[in-house]
Scaffold this motif. Structure first.
Motif: not given
Lengths: 261, 444
Positions: A149, A162-163, A232, B191-192, B283, B287, B290, B295, B310-317
């Motif tokens: 983040k 990894a996640f 999370q 990373r995912a 999202l 959700d 699942r 990313f 990028g501010e959203l949960d579970d989202v990586y920008l």
């Protein structure tokens, strides 16, 4: 010095040293540094000596230490989660240190004749083991989340899990932990109802706390599986679960007081 | 040429590379494999060069070889060789000599050996640690072998250089980390999930950056690879080239994102094409099904994805600057590994020089051994012919002959030992002195 004391010292020293050395895995490097490899080696040595110690002493604290150590080593092989050792090694070391202060003679499974109590203690130990492991995985998950983040990509070690790996491992660990905690509660109830009714009032705080821990883990799994809670949130809830469990752990150390003295 | 005999002589290399010549010069001096083949045969014949190989890539054109000692290995001679190589190929006959003199570098002896090791290990490459050069070096050696200009010495040099390159690649971090933005973007997806074949990739755009990213992603055979472009036909062409994935257009963007794990955006749009609202909608779908984290990797400039996503949960920008920092860190790691790589090269060059030295002094040592042996035989015959030794029987004479032979071989062995342990400066002097004393015709 007795053999058992020497083994205890080896185990404690190994985990104390491994606590700092395994944490070197957070350093960005393709090949594990010598210190890190030494840390893993010490962890394995500690695991073997803790197992011998647990078998010899029959102490619940030593059994918990050995179970957590084995669960960690298994997680290395199954999910390549070597870094979880950075969390479990100090927990094991603290458990072993605490067992010195809490008289281990009071909590020996071998001295207990009641089968339901033996199953209760054994399942409680396994349940707590997986809850500790889940806490370690949650910390890794939240650390990864924080780093990604904040876009601190260069802070992440190359071999950091990894996640998907962490999510899968966390879910499995939580389910196993919850199952054993449930068995522990049930067998505890059977033991209490089986001729120990007069002791129940004195055990109220411990029983209530154990139920609270069980309900908390039940909530985590229900929210995860039914309400599709994101990993999370599950990770944060697992951390709280560990804190609740740590409190009941002190109760586990005095479990021997339930059996014959 | 390739008669298997060990040639006495010196290694050389001459050429230009990305540091000494600009792209137009490199274009002019580039040789195709067919031209290299022709040039190798013509040059080795004309200059009596015993062993020769030419490495011609987009970043360098270098000649590696071994000359017999009768040729003088001067810089002018090497430039002449280099010019002839290009002249021998008809299309390069009008090369400006001043251009060559400005761009060429030369090296001989140990310097040439060391340079060869550097080239094969990609320490001399434009992108430090790239793997392509090692393959190109192998091809150059194979071509020399095919036309018969690869002998024992150059063959051994190339083997050692490739061995060093392999060791450097395995034991140092020089080639571990990706240094291109598109590659770094795909690597970030690890990373995912550690297994990229289990991920769904969505690539927005069909330009060069998108193509490189798509190629790299396709090499992992992901579960799904969608290339979405405003002009669907362009995306379809890319899919056809890759022979993998599916083409879509931008109108389905929100739905495509909902089913992707990794979105790599590389369009030439002048403003953001992915807004926070699109991701929120995606999202909701994710959700319910699942899916794991999303990313978003924006390698376009100007950016394609709204930074608020990028501010959203579970989202990586991540944007191009984030990836640049990764690439720069990777480059730093490669540079740090150079010191370690140099250590390996020094060790290998030293081993090779020792081997080379032994090959060179071999004939000289044989000559000196024969020289001493002849003297001993002659002197013993002279001595035994005198009256005082007429009483010696056959066995006694044989014993004295054996003693003389032992003295001769002991002297030769001591000389060999001294030569083997001599340093780089004194070894050639000692070899030359021995050649002058014992080896009347050093050439094979």
């Amino acid at each position: 010095m007795e053999n058992s004391a020497i083994i205890s010292m080896i185990s404690l020293t190994s985990f104390l040293l491994a606590s700092s050395l395994v944490a070197l895995g957070f350093k960005q490097s393709f090949r594990p540094a010598f210190g890190l490899r030494l840390g893993y080696f010490l962890f394995v040595i500690g695991t073997l000596s803790a197992t011998v110690d647990a078998v010899q002493s029959g102490s619940t604290a030593h059994l918990l230490a050995a179970a957590v150590a084995w669960a960690t080593v298994i997680s290395w092989f199954v999910w390549r989660l070597e870094l979880v050792g950075a969390f479990t090694a100090p927990v094991i070391a603290i458990t072993l240190l605490a067992s010195i202060f809490f008289s281990p003679t009071r909590a020996r499974i071998g001295n207990i004749n009641d089968t339901s109590l033996q199953i209760h203690i054994f399942s409680a130990v396994i349940g707590q083991t997986f809850a500790i492991l889940a806490c370690g995985m949650s910390l890794l998950f939240l650390w990864l989340d924080k780093k990604l983040k904040s876009k601190a990509l260069n802070d992440l070690p190359t071999r950091f899990p990894a996640f998907t790996t962490l999510t899968k491992a966390l879910t499995i660990t939580l389910w196993i932990g919850f199952t054993f905690i449930s068995i522990s509660l049930l067998t505890g109830a059977v033991f209490a109802l089986n001729g120990q009714l007069e002791n129940i009032p004195t055990m109220y705080p411990k029983i209530l706390w154990a139920i609270l821990v069980w309900v908390w883990y039940l909530c985590i799994l229900v929210l995860k599986e039914i309400r599709d809670y994101r990993p999370q949130k599950v990770a944060r809830m697992s951390l709280i679960g560990f804190v609740l469990l740590a409190v009941s752990w002190f109760g586990l150390l005095s479990a021997g007081s339930w059996g014959p003295q | 040429m390739n008669d298997g005999r060990v040639k006495s002589g010196d290694f050389f290399c001459v050429g230009h590379n990305h540091r000494t010549a600009n792209i137009s010069v490199r274009e002019t001096l580039y040789l195709t494999p067919e031209q290299v083949e022709t040039a190798l045969v013509a040059t080795s014949k004309k200059f009596n060069i015993s062993e020769l190989a030419i490495l011609s890539t987009c970043n360098r054109c270098e000649v590696f070889g071994l000359v017999s000692e009768k040729n003088s290995v001067s810089a002018d001679f090497l430039c002449e060789v280099y010019a002839f190589i290009h002249e021998s190929v008809s299309s390069k006959s009008n090369i400006d000599p001043s251009m060559l003199s400005q761009t060429l570098y030369t090296a001989t002896g140990v310097d040439a050996v060391r340079h060869t090791f550097h080239v094969a290990s990609s320490l001399d490459s434009l992108v430090l640690g790239e793997t392509q050069i090692t393959g190109q070096f192998k091809d150059a050696i194979a071509l020399a072998q095919k036309v018969g200009t690869l002998g024992t010495m150059l063959g051994r040099l190339s083997q050692e250089a490739l061995g060093a390159a392999k060791k450097i690649r395995t034991e140092t971090e020089i080639g571990r980390h990706r240094v291109s933005i598109s590659h770094a973007a795909i690597d970030l997806a690890r990373r995912a999930s550690p297994d990229l074949s289990k991920l769904n990739f969505l690539i927005l755009g069909a330009g060069e950056m998108a193509r490189v990213a798509a190629e790299y992603a396709a090499s992992y055979k992901p579960r799904r690879l969608v290339i979405a472009n405003r002009n669907k036909a362009k995306a379809a062409i890319l899919v056809e080239q890759l022979n993998f994935g599916e083409a879509q257009d931008h109108s389905l963007l929100s739905s495509l994102i909902a089913h992707a794990d990794v979105v790599i955006s590389a369009t030439s749009a002048s403003e953001c094409i992915v807004m926070k609202y699109d991701i929120i909608m995606a999202l909701k779908v994710r959700d319910s099904s699942r899916m794991g984290p999303l990313f978003l990797i924006d390698i376009a400039l100007p950016r394609d994805i709204d930074p608020k996503c990028g501010e959203l949960d579970d989202v990586y920008l991540f944007d191009i600057d984030d990836l640049k920092s990764v690439v720069n860190a990777h480059m730093d790691k490669r540079r740090e590994a150079v010191l370690e790589a140099e250590h390996i090269i020094t060790e290998r060059v030293s081993n090779f020089s020792q081997w080379l030295g032994l090959q060179k002094i071999g004939p000289t040592l044989s000559a000196s051994s024969k020289y001493f042996s002849d003297i001993m035989t002659k002197e013993s015959q002279k001595t035994f012919s005198r009256d005082n030794f007429s009483g010696l029987n056959h066995q006694q004479r044989k014993a004295i002959d054996a003693m003389f032979d032992a003295i001769a071989s002991r002297i030769t062995s001591d000389i060999a030992k001294t030569l083997r342990h001599a340093d780089h400066q004194t070894s050639p002097l000692m070899t030359a002195a021995l050649q002058a004393l014992f080896d009347k015709d050093p050439s094979p």
